[in-house]
Motif scaffolding. Structure first.
Motif, PDB file in Angstrom:
ATOM      1  N   ILE A  18     -10.017 -37.638  24.437  1.00  0.00           N
ATOM      2  CA  ILE A  18     -11.268 -37.018  24.902  1.00  0.00           C
ATOM      3  C   ILE A  18     -11.315 -35.563  24.479  1.00  0.00           C
ATOM      4  O   ILE A  18     -12.334 -35.078  23.959  1.00  0.00           O
ATOM      5  CB  ILE A  18     -11.377 -37.129  26.437  1.00  0.00           C
ATOM      6  N   ALA A  19     -10.216 -34.847  24.696  1.00  0.00           N
ATOM      7  CA  ALA A  19     -10.169 -33.423  24.343  1.00  0.00           C
ATOM      8  C   ALA A  19     -10.418 -33.212  22.853  1.00  0.00           C
ATOM      9  O   ALA A  19     -11.133 -32.278  22.458  1.00  0.00           O
ATOM     10  CB  ALA A  19      -8.822 -32.839  24.748  1.00  0.00           C
ATOM     11  N   ASP A  20      -9.856 -34.083  22.022  1.00  0.00           N
ATOM     12  CA  ASP A  20     -10.048 -33.954  20.578  1.00  0.00           C
ATOM     13  C   ASP A  20     -11.496 -34.239  20.178  1.00  0.00           C
ATOM     14  O   ASP A  20     -12.108 -33.463  19.416  1.00  0.00           O
ATOM     15  CB  ASP A  20      -9.117 -34.921  19.836  1.00  0.00           C
ATOM     16  N   HIS A  21     -12.051 -35.342  20.675  1.00  0.00           N
ATOM     17  CA  HIS A  21     -13.412 -35.717  20.286  1.00  0.00           C
ATOM     18  C   HIS A  21     -14.456 -34.763  20.851  1.00  0.00           C
ATOM     19  O   HIS A  21     -15.487 -34.509  20.216  1.00  0.00           O
ATOM     20  CB  HIS A  21     -13.713 -37.144  20.741  1.00  0.00           C
ATOM     21  N   ALA A  22     -14.214 -34.256  22.061  1.00  0.00           N
ATOM     22  CA  ALA A  22     -15.172 -33.333  22.681  1.00  0.00           C
ATOM     23  C   ALA A  22     -14.923 -31.887  22.271  1.00  0.00           C
ATOM     24  O   ALA A  22     -15.661 -30.992  22.686  1.00  0.00           O
ATOM     25  CB  ALA A  22     -15.093 -33.455  24.201  1.00  0.00           C
ATOM     26  N   ARG A  23     -13.879 -31.684  21.464  1.00  0.00           N
ATOM     27  CA  ARG A  23     -13.512 -30.337  20.988  1.00  0.00           C
ATOM     28  C   ARG A  23     -13.295 -29.376  22.152  1.00  0.00           C
ATOM     29  O   ARG A  23     -13.784 -28.236  22.140  1.00  0.00           O
ATOM     30  CB  ARG A  23     -14.575 -29.807  20.019  1.00  0.00           C
TER      31      ARG A  23
END
Length: 205
Positions: free
Chosen positions: A151-156
């Motif tokens: 989630i952190a990666d995709h949501a930046r």
């Protein structure tokens, strides 16, 4: 010899079986090297799960969710499908201060709408799809840091590890359910699904 006392049914709070009706809002498959999924038109399912999916298999290797086995022990795969609800993901997104949390990011294979409190469906619930497939719910999908990092990666998110730690805290009992294939076939987006919740009680003895 004195016989043990028999407990009467009226001494236990029993909730009767129920039926609900929902809709398959989206179907997704993890066709790559990791659990991240992508939307598709339909899922082809065998007794080993979704054709071509990352979690396909009659068996799987145990992990952190099964501390009673040495890690890597072969066991039955009761996690063939991950199923979520859009309204619950919206709550989690709000708690993480995100504009959205897409089902793909956490490896969902299906989004079901119209079923209140999807994540609270008890183990043993049967999902009968209008196309003929039957799935059996094993239980809740406990949120973990691996999905949090995705989630952190995709949501930046600016702090990847903070996002990884936050997700398990705010998504408990909102991350959906896992299920396995009882009757194989094909599930297409837009199908109706009959949710049959079994009789329930709390074991206190």
């Amino acid at each position: 010899m004195q016989l043990p006392l028999m407990r009467l049914d009226d001494e236990v709070e029993i909730h009767p079986a129920r039926k609900l009706l929902g809709t398959v809002d989206a179907v997704l498959v993890a066709g790559g090297r990791d659990f991240v999924t992508a939307q598709t038109d339909a899922l082809d399912l065998g007794f080993d799960g979704i054709a071509g999916d990352h979690h396909r298999g009659v068996s799987r290797r145990s992990g952190g969710r099964e501390p009673w086995y040495p890690r890597g022990t072969e066991m039955r795969n009761e996690r063939q499908l991950s199923i979520v609800a859009a309204d619950e993901l919206a709550i989690v997104a709000g708690r993480m201060d995100l504009s959205e949390l897409r089902p793909e990011w956490i490896g969902a294979n299906m989004v079901i709408g119209g079923v209140p409190g999807l994540s609270m469906l008890p183990a043993g619930t049967l999902l009968f799809f209008s196309g003929g497939v039957t799935l059996k719910v094993d239980g809740q999908n406990v949120p973990c840091r691996i999905a949090g990092r995705s989630i952190a990666d995709h949501a930046r998110m600016p702090d990847r590890e903070a996002g990884a730690l936050l997700f398990p805290k705010v998504a408990r009992r909102l991350r959906g359910i896992v299920a396995w294939v009882e009757k194989p076939g094909r599930i297409a987006s837009g199908e109706k699904v009959s949710v049959r919740i079994p009789e329930q009680w709390i074991y206190r003895t």
